[in-house]
Structure formats: C-alpha cells, structure tokens
Design a protein around this motif. Structure first.
Motif, short mmCIF file in Angstrom:
data_model
loop_
_atom_site.label_atom_id
_atom_site.label_comp_id
_atom_site.label_asym_id
_atom_site.label_seq_id
_atom_site.Cartn_x
_atom_site.Cartn_y
_atom_site.Cartn_z
N UNK A 1 49.08 49.15 47.13
CA UNK A 1 48.14 48.22 46.50
C UNK A 1 47.77 47.13 47.50
N UNK A 2 46.47 46.94 47.69
CA UNK A 2 46.00 45.93 48.64
C UNK A 2 45.44 44.70 47.94
N UNK A 3 45.61 44.59 46.61
CA UNK A 3 44.97 43.50 45.88
C UNK A 3 45.46 42.12 46.30
N UNK A 4 46.62 42.03 46.91
CA UNK A 4 47.14 40.73 47.34
C UNK A 4 46.57 40.23 48.66
N UNK A 5 45.78 41.06 49.34
CA UNK A 5 45.22 40.65 50.63
C UNK A 5 44.01 39.74 50.41
N UNK A 6 44.03 38.61 51.06
CA UNK A 6 42.90 37.68 50.95
C UNK A 6 42.91 36.71 52.13
N UNK B 1 39.01 37.71 48.32
CA UNK B 1 40.01 38.72 47.99
C UNK B 1 39.51 40.08 48.46
N UNK B 2 39.60 40.32 49.75
CA UNK B 2 39.10 41.58 50.31
C UNK B 2 40.03 42.75 49.96
N UNK B 3 41.23 42.46 49.51
CA UNK B 3 42.15 43.52 49.10
C UNK B 3 41.64 44.30 47.90
N UNK B 4 41.04 43.59 46.93
CA UNK B 4 40.46 44.28 45.77
C UNK B 4 39.33 45.21 46.22
N UNK B 5 38.54 44.75 47.17
CA UNK B 5 37.44 45.57 47.70
C UNK B 5 38.01 46.81 48.40
N UNK B 6 39.07 46.64 49.18
CA UNK B 6 39.72 47.78 49.84
C UNK B 6 40.26 48.77 48.81
N UNK B 7 40.87 48.25 47.74
CA UNK B 7 41.35 49.12 46.66
C UNK B 7 40.21 49.93 46.05
N UNK B 8 39.08 49.27 45.79
CA UNK B 8 37.94 49.96 45.18
C UNK B 8 37.39 51.05 46.11
#
Length: 142
Positions: A51-56, A65-72
């Motif tokens: 999960x990359x949602x914590x990356x920002x 929050x680019x982690x959410x974008x990477x997850x998508x």
C-alpha cells in the motif's frame, strides 16, 4: 401509455443491456477481489510494500498524497492485466477453436482509393465503399 411502457421495458436490447450491466458489475467485483486479495499480496511479498497511500510530500503547507495516485495507477494496470490474461486471451483462443470455416485463400488487389486489400472479383471496396470496377484475373506464377 402503460402498454407502450411495458413494450419499452420488454424490448430485447433493453433487457440485454440490463443483463450486461448486472454481469459487468458482478465481474468487476470478482476482478477487484482477485486483485485485492491475491495479486496485491503477491506483489507485496515480492516488493515489500502493498500500500502506497501513506506516501506524500508537502509544499507551502499543502499536502500532496501521491501515494493514493500510485495505488490507483497500480490497481488499474493490475486489473487491465488480469482482464487481458484471464478473460481476453482465453476467449480469443476459444473463439479461434470454435471457428467452423477455413479462411478463404483468394487473390487480392489494392483498392485505388484507400489502399486496402480487396478480392479481385470485388467491384466495390468493403472498407471505403468506393467503386473499383472489375479487374483482370491475377496472373498465375509458375
């Protein structure tokens, strides 16, 4: 008025569309579960982070929050790959196997308008609908 409404509801294409939407939603849930419960943990086992949602990062007190974008993006690519390899490829192989007629092996010529390959006997191009007239039969090579 109710009779017209009933006819509208029972039209074949409307019922087919409704069935397609229901089947598509169910299939989407199956693919999403496959990605979430099987494919993503496999990637996590190999790569270490599922999960990359914590990356920002923050610029001038604005959080990106680019982690959410990477997850998508990752989810989209995985779903596309799963659909391609587990649906498109097997269905294409099945359709190829079920083909009953042999492909026609006939001589073709080029359409002068759109440059598509058309049979020599054709008088109109199937692609651009340009009249091409009749052509002399192909010369047999020895």
């Amino acid at each position: 008025m109710l009779k017209d409404f009933r006819q509208f509801l029972l039209r074949g294409n409307l019922v087919d569309l409704a069935i397609a939407v229901v089947i598509g939603a169910a299939f989407g849930a199956v693919v999403a579960a496959l990605v979430k419960d099987i494919i993503t943990p496999l990637i996590a086992a190999i790569g270490g982070q599922p999960d990359f949602s914590g990356l920002d990062f923050t610029i001038n007190k604005s959080r990106f929050a680019y982690g959410d974008f990477l997850n998508a993006i990752l989810t989209f690519v995985i779903i596309a790959a799963v659909v391609f390899f587990f649906v498109v490829k097997p269905v294409n192989a099945l359709m190829e196997r079920m083909q009953t007629s042999e492909p026609v092996d006939e001589e073709t010529r080029e359409c002068p308008a759109c440059l598509s390959q058309i049979p020599y006997a054709a008088r109109r191009c199937a692609y651009c609908t340009e009249e091409v007239g009749s052509a002399p039969p192909p010369v047999a090579s020895a």
